[in-house]
Design a protein around this motif. Sequence first.
Motif, PDB file in Angstrom:
ATOM      1  N   LEU A   1       0.868  -1.174   0.000  1.00 51.03           N
ATOM      2  CA  LEU A   1       0.000   0.000   0.000  1.00 51.03           C
ATOM      3  C   LEU A   1       0.908   1.229   0.000  1.00 51.03           C
ATOM      4  O   LEU A   1       1.768   1.354   0.873  1.00 51.03           O
ATOM      5  CB  LEU A   1      -0.887   0.009   1.250  1.00 51.03           C
ATOM      6  CG  LEU A   1      -1.788   1.236   1.423  1.00 51.03           C
ATOM      7  CD1 LEU A   1      -2.863   1.291   0.328  1.00 51.03           C
ATOM      8  CD2 LEU A   1      -2.435   1.224   2.815  1.00 51.03           C
ATOM      9  N   VAL A   2       0.720   2.104  -0.995  1.00 46.22           N
ATOM     10  CA  VAL A   2       1.498   3.341  -1.054  1.00 46.22           C
ATOM     11  C   VAL A   2       0.556   4.497  -0.729  1.00 46.22           C
ATOM     12  O   VAL A   2      -0.428   4.723  -1.435  1.00 46.22           O
ATOM     13  CB  VAL A   2       2.127   3.552  -2.444  1.00 46.22           C
ATOM     14  CG1 VAL A   2       2.967   4.829  -2.449  1.00 46.22           C
ATOM     15  CG2 VAL A   2       2.974   2.351  -2.857  1.00 46.22           C
ATOM     16  N   ALA A   3       0.865   5.214   0.356  1.00 45.78           N
ATOM     17  CA  ALA A   3       0.019   6.325   0.800  1.00 45.78           C
ATOM     18  C   ALA A   3       0.714   7.643   0.480  1.00 45.78           C
ATOM     19  O   ALA A   3       1.815   7.919   0.980  1.00 45.78           O
ATOM     20  CB  ALA A   3      -0.234   6.213   2.304  1.00 45.78           C
TER      21      ALA A   3
ATOM     22  N   THR B   1      -7.489  -2.036   7.294  1.00 43.02           N
ATOM     23  CA  THR B   1      -8.571  -2.849   7.868  1.00 43.02           C
ATOM     24  C   THR B   1      -9.430  -3.456   6.760  1.00 43.02           C
ATOM     25  O   THR B   1      -9.792  -4.641   6.814  1.00 43.02           O
ATOM     26  CB  THR B   1      -9.442  -1.983   8.806  1.00 43.02           C
ATOM     27  OG1 THR B   1      -8.604  -1.444   9.819  1.00 43.02           O
ATOM     28  CG2 THR B   1     -10.547  -2.806   9.444  1.00 43.02           C
ATOM     29  N   THR B   2      -9.745  -2.648   5.742  1.00 41.31           N
ATOM     30  CA  THR B   2     -10.558  -3.144   4.622  1.00 41.31           C
ATOM     31  C   THR B   2      -9.869  -4.328   3.942  1.00 41.31           C
ATOM     32  O   THR B   2     -10.498  -5.355   3.647  1.00 41.31           O
ATOM     33  CB  THR B   2     -10.805  -2.005   3.611  1.00 41.31           C
ATOM     34  OG1 THR B   2     -11.441  -0.929   4.296  1.00 41.31           O
ATOM     35  CG2 THR B   2     -11.673  -2.469   2.453  1.00 41.31           C
ATOM     36  N   ALA B   3      -8.565  -4.195   3.719  1.00 39.71           N
ATOM     37  CA  ALA B   3      -7.829  -5.279   3.062  1.00 39.71           C
ATOM     38  C   ALA B   3      -7.791  -6.521   3.949  1.00 39.71           C
ATOM     39  O   ALA B   3      -7.978  -7.650   3.464  1.00 39.71           O
ATOM     40  CB  ALA B   3      -6.407  -4.810   2.730  1.00 39.71           C
ATOM     41  N   ALA B   4      -7.576  -6.310   5.251  1.00 39.20           N
ATOM     42  CA  ALA B   4      -7.501  -7.464   6.162  1.00 39.20           C
ATOM     43  C   ALA B   4      -8.827  -8.219   6.183  1.00 39.20           C
ATOM     44  O   ALA B   4      -8.861  -9.459   6.140  1.00 39.20           O
ATOM     45  CB  ALA B   4      -7.123  -6.997   7.567  1.00 39.20           C
ATOM     46  N   LEU B   5      -9.940  -7.465   6.226  1.00 34.30           N
ATOM     47  CA  LEU B   5     -11.257  -8.111   6.259  1.00 34.30           C
ATOM     48  C   LEU B   5     -11.551  -8.866   4.965  1.00 34.30           C
ATOM     49  O   LEU B   5     -12.291  -9.847   4.956  1.00 34.30           O
ATOM     50  CB  LEU B   5     -12.354  -7.073   6.530  1.00 34.30           C
ATOM     51  CG  LEU B   5     -12.340  -6.460   7.934  1.00 34.30           C
ATOM     52  CD1 LEU B   5     -13.374  -5.341   8.037  1.00 34.30           C
ATOM     53  CD2 LEU B   5     -12.597  -7.530   8.994  1.00 34.30           C
ATOM     54  N   ALA B   6     -10.957  -8.396   3.861  1.00 31.50           N
ATOM     55  CA  ALA B   6     -11.161  -9.055   2.567  1.00 31.50           C
ATOM     56  C   ALA B   6     -10.190 -10.201   2.342  1.00 31.50           C
ATOM     57  O   ALA B   6     -10.224 -10.859   1.294  1.00 31.50           O
ATOM     58  CB  ALA B   6     -11.018  -8.022   1.440  1.00 31.50           C
TER      59      ALA B   6
END
Length: 224
Positions: free
Chosen positions: A4-6, A51-56
């Motif tokens: 993830l690049v922020a 969090t979104t990625a972890a849940l997916a």
Amino acid sequence: MHILVATAVTVERDAVASAFSGSGTGPTTADLLVAGVGSAAAAASTAVALTTAALAGTSYDLVVSAGIAGGFQPEAPLGSLVLADEITVADLGAETADGFVPVTELGFGSVSHRPPPSLVREVAAATGARTGTVLTVNTVTGTAERAAELRRRHPGALAEAMEGFGVAEAAAAHGVPVLELRAVSNPVGPRDRAAWRIGDALAALTEAFGKLPPALESWKPHDH
Ligand SMILES: O=C(O)c1cccc(C(=O)CC[C@H]2O[C@@H](n3cnc4c(=O)[nH]cnc43)[C@H](O)[C@@H]2O)c1
């Protein structure tokens, strides 16, 4: 590796995206996030993305805080790259009669995160970035006096920006390693907006991200 690049703003995101466009189907996949300007926005946006990625079931292996920065002179010239070996928030604390005291000395919180040293070595070698502390500030430094004060308190500082510590806090909460990679657009010191070289810095950022995937792929997370 899934990264993830922020970045803070869209022009920085686009500079990073240019490096990945047409780069085929290598083992590194990058999601690019415009996380907002400042540590709080960056922390909130990054935490939501993690969090979104972890849940997916698609958790990230690495988070990179990226963008332009002010460079301390002469160590970090305009257009050069800086890679954080330490990400430190410079103004989280209390002003006292004896000067600034970081929150850690008041008995709570944290003020620094350390990216994995072996990864810092790999990425610095691949990109030619200088390594040192990147400070996170809430206020862009605008005087020589403030620049000197930051240097006195942080002798290892090469650059300042506004998001790294927030991104690092979110990454730490998820147990994900973090990097901060910055291209220097302006000197830290007296405010002279006309002297900012944002185009040169964005071009340097694109070049650096073009060199990033092989370095990430050769990194062994358990090396120190
Ligand atoms: O024109 C100004 O003086 C000014 C005041 C506040 C913000 C800006 C920006 O352009 C946003 C800064 C943006 O880029 C990073 N950045 C770049 N140079 C510096 C710096 O010398 N000190 C702190 N941050 C810097 C930062 O991460 C922001 O996202 C302009």
